[in-house]
Design an enzyme around this catalytic site. Structure first.
Site, PDB file in Angstrom:
ATOM      1  CG  HIS A 173       6.663 -29.753   2.076  1.00 43.31           C
ATOM      2  ND1 HIS A 173       7.418 -30.864   1.819  1.00 43.31           N
ATOM      3  CD2 HIS A 173       7.203 -29.168   3.179  1.00 43.31           C
ATOM      4  CE1 HIS A 173       8.361 -30.973   2.744  1.00 43.31           C
ATOM      5  NE2 HIS A 173       8.258 -29.947   3.572  1.00 43.31           N
TER       6      HIS A 173
ATOM      7  CD  GLU B 257      -3.183   0.659   2.192  1.00 43.09           C
ATOM      8  OE1 GLU B 257      -3.102  -0.331   2.938  1.00 43.09           O
ATOM      9  OE2 GLU B 257      -4.048   1.521   2.320  1.00 43.09           O
TER      10      GLU B 257
ATOM     11  CE  LYS C 197     -10.773   3.123   3.210  1.00 39.66           C
ATOM     12  NZ  LYS C 197     -10.270   3.849   4.370  1.00 39.66           N
TER      13      LYS C 197
HETATM   14  O1  PA5 Z   1      -3.147   1.716   6.147  1.00 39.10           O
HETATM   15  C1  PA5 Z   1      -4.137   2.294   5.740  1.00 39.10           C
HETATM   16  O2  PA5 Z   1      -4.145   3.513   5.537  1.00 39.10           O
HETATM   17  C2  PA5 Z   1      -5.420   1.533   5.466  1.00 39.10           C
HETATM   18  O3  PA5 Z   1      -5.207   0.157   5.472  1.00 39.10           O
HETATM   19  C3  PA5 Z   1      -6.441   1.874   6.543  1.00 39.10           C
HETATM   20  O4  PA5 Z   1      -5.919   1.526   7.799  1.00 39.10           O
HETATM   21  C4  PA5 Z   1      -7.764   1.139   6.306  1.00 39.10           C
HETATM   22  O5  PA5 Z   1      -8.274   1.449   5.039  1.00 39.10           O
HETATM   23  C5  PA5 Z   1      -8.780   1.501   7.366  1.00 39.10           C
HETATM   24  O6  PA5 Z   1      -8.994   2.881   7.387  1.00 39.10           O
HETATM   25  P1  PA5 Z   1      -9.637   3.568   8.652  1.00 39.10           P
HETATM   26  O7  PA5 Z   1      -8.683   3.421   9.781  1.00 39.10           O
HETATM   27  O8  PA5 Z   1      -9.845   4.992   8.265  1.00 39.10           O
HETATM   28  O9  PA5 Z   1     -10.929   2.854   8.927  1.00 39.10           O
END
Ligand code: PA5
Length: 457
Positions: free
Chosen positions: A318, A289, A432
């Site tokens: 394996h 990410e 989202k």
């Molecule tokens: O690391 C990130 O930014 C994302 O994985 C968020 O943690 C995830 O989308 C959840 O978002 P939020 O904490 O706003 O619910």
């Protein structure tokens, strides 16, 4: 105190051939560039380097310990970075079968459950299993707007209310969310008098494992966060050092980037411990990410991304290893190993000798584990498949804290060297938004949908 080791023997040529291994001179020729990226990053004062103070940690721990007798279960509602840090650390530090022991055998520590998917098959049986009057629910969302977290929370909130009444709700819900005026999860929490803690403004979800976001729920499992943060603080000088040969984050980031240039577009994460599986999941999120990006900071199209894939040693020897050994030459393998086991097992002797079994007798299981990993590493190298290994001296809070901070810095530095922003996630945000629009949230425009073409089978 022992140190975490980064072993890069099998990333080099020799022992690998020139096409698949890196040459030390090549790595060194990139030092200046790497050092200037480090300086740039430090100038930006990345939030994850600001670790909680001893006082803040004491406050968290005392708050949790004062309530220690109240809860038999902790349920964490949250997704991605708001959940994975806690999942990773608790799996690494609790007994592997923690939830299956009775309360006495767990030393009074609550059982722990994660709701990080909106799957009714996951949520329904949990609500049948737990006694609500003995359960603490953490609702963790930085934005307070994430569909999955809100949907799960609304379902659970109603169930808690039905079981415990309006008063009960406030002793059984803790919310960690951003202090922003448009945060309606926050507004609801205040209205319904839940205990609310601010999600640190300076941290994105995936960089929040060493903050209140993961540490407060850990306190409720009687895991004192002091040692975790002590470990993290102890490595801060190293990971901010401008000497790549002193700085494991800088050096390893450079290695991954050079391998990417050599066509190694996939990074395999292979911990040799079932208790590090979730940490692997956390790291894969961090790497994917943070670094999978279409544009550089200056808006140039780059489409960079080294796909992290998580597997488990020895299990996947394996299964997946055949592909890594003989398939496309597009992978760099990262092994994680534990050097010393506090809980080892000796393999017993048989009364009769069998030549194909005898070699195992009286061996410690950790020795077999290490031999399997070494064998895999050597076999891969013989096939000119590069690998690197991080070795943790032991599996304890101190080294987990060190390792997490080291990996966060490695990832952020890779982003800086690539001139991309490792702290945003526009691709996630777009998904989202479309979820909102497909569920008719006001103000969100529907995407153009294609006519579906399919077979009915
Ligand atoms: O690391 C990130 O930014 C994302 O994985 C968020 O943690 C995830 O989308 C959840 O978002 P939020 O904490 O706003 O619910």
């Amino acid at each position: 105190m022992e140190k975490i080791i980064f072993d890069y023997t099998f990333s080099l040529s020799p022992p690998l051939d020139i096409e698949n291994g890196l040459q030390l001179e090549n790595i060194k020729s990139r030092y200046n560039e790497a050092i200037s990226s480090l300086k740039n990053l430090l100038r930006k004062n990345p939030g994850f380097l600001n670790l909680p103070s001893i006082n803040e940690l004491n406050e968290m721990y005392n708050f949790a310990i004062a309530k220690e007798k109240l809860y038999e279960n902790i349920v964490l509602i949250g997704i991605g970075g708001s959940s994975l840090g806690f999942q990773a650390i608790s799996q690494a530090l609790l007994s592997y079968y923690h939830n299956l022991f009775d309360s006495k055998e767990r030393n009074g520590k609550p059982r722990v459950f994660f709701l990080d998917n909106i799957d009714p098959y996951q949520i329904n049986p949990l609500t049948d299993l737990i006694d609500f009057s003995k359960t603490l629910f953490f609702v963790i969302s930085k934005s307070g707007k994430t569909t999955e977290t809100l949907a799960t929370f609304l379902i659970l909130r109603e169930k808690i209310q039905n079981e415990l009444g309006n008063e009960g709700v406030k002793d059984h819900i803790i919310v960690i969310t951003e202090n922003k005026s448009d945060n309606e999860l926050l507004k609801l929490s205040i209205q319904e008098k839940y205990k609310v803690f601010p999600f640190p403004e300076h941290l994105g979800g995936r960089y929040s494992a060493l903050s209140i976001v993961a540490l407060l729920p850990l306190c409720f499992l009687k895991i004192n966060p002091q040692e975790i943060i002590k470990g993290a603080k102890s490595i801060k000088d190293k990971i901010t050092s401008p000497d790549p040969e002193e700085n494991p984050s800088l050096f390893s980031a450079l290695i991954y980037l050079l391998f990417y240039k050599k066509g190694k577009k996939i990074q395999i994460i292979m911990p040799y411990s079932s208790k590090l599986e979730k940490l692997g999941e956390w790291y894969c999120q961090l790497w994917a990410e943070s670094l999978g990006k279409k544009y550089t900071i200056d808006g140039q199209e780059i489409n960079w991304g080294q796909t992290p894939v998580r597997v488990l040693g020895t299990k996947d020897q394996h299964s997946q290893i055949q592909l890594y050994m003989e398939g496309p030459r597009d992978k760099i393998i990262t092994f994680w190993e534990i050097d010393s086991y506090s809980d080892d097992i000796k393999i017993p002797q048989l009364p009769i000798k069998f030549s194909s079994i005898e070699y195992l007798e009286n061996r410690m299981l950790s020795q077999v584990f290490k031999a399997e990993k070494k064998a895999t590493e050597i076999a891969l190298a013989e096939n000119n498949r590069p690998s690197v290994t991080f070795i943790l001296p032991e599996l304890n809070p101190y080294y987990i804290g060190q390792f997490i901070l080291m990996l966060e810095m490695q990832t952020a530095l890779a982003g800086e060297m690539l001139n991309i922003n490792p702290f945003d996630q526009p691709g996630v945000e777009l998904g989202k938004k479309y979820t909102f629009s497909l569920l008719n949230r006001k103000g969100y425009k529907k995407p153009d949908l294609l006519e579906i073409k399919h077979y009915r089978i």
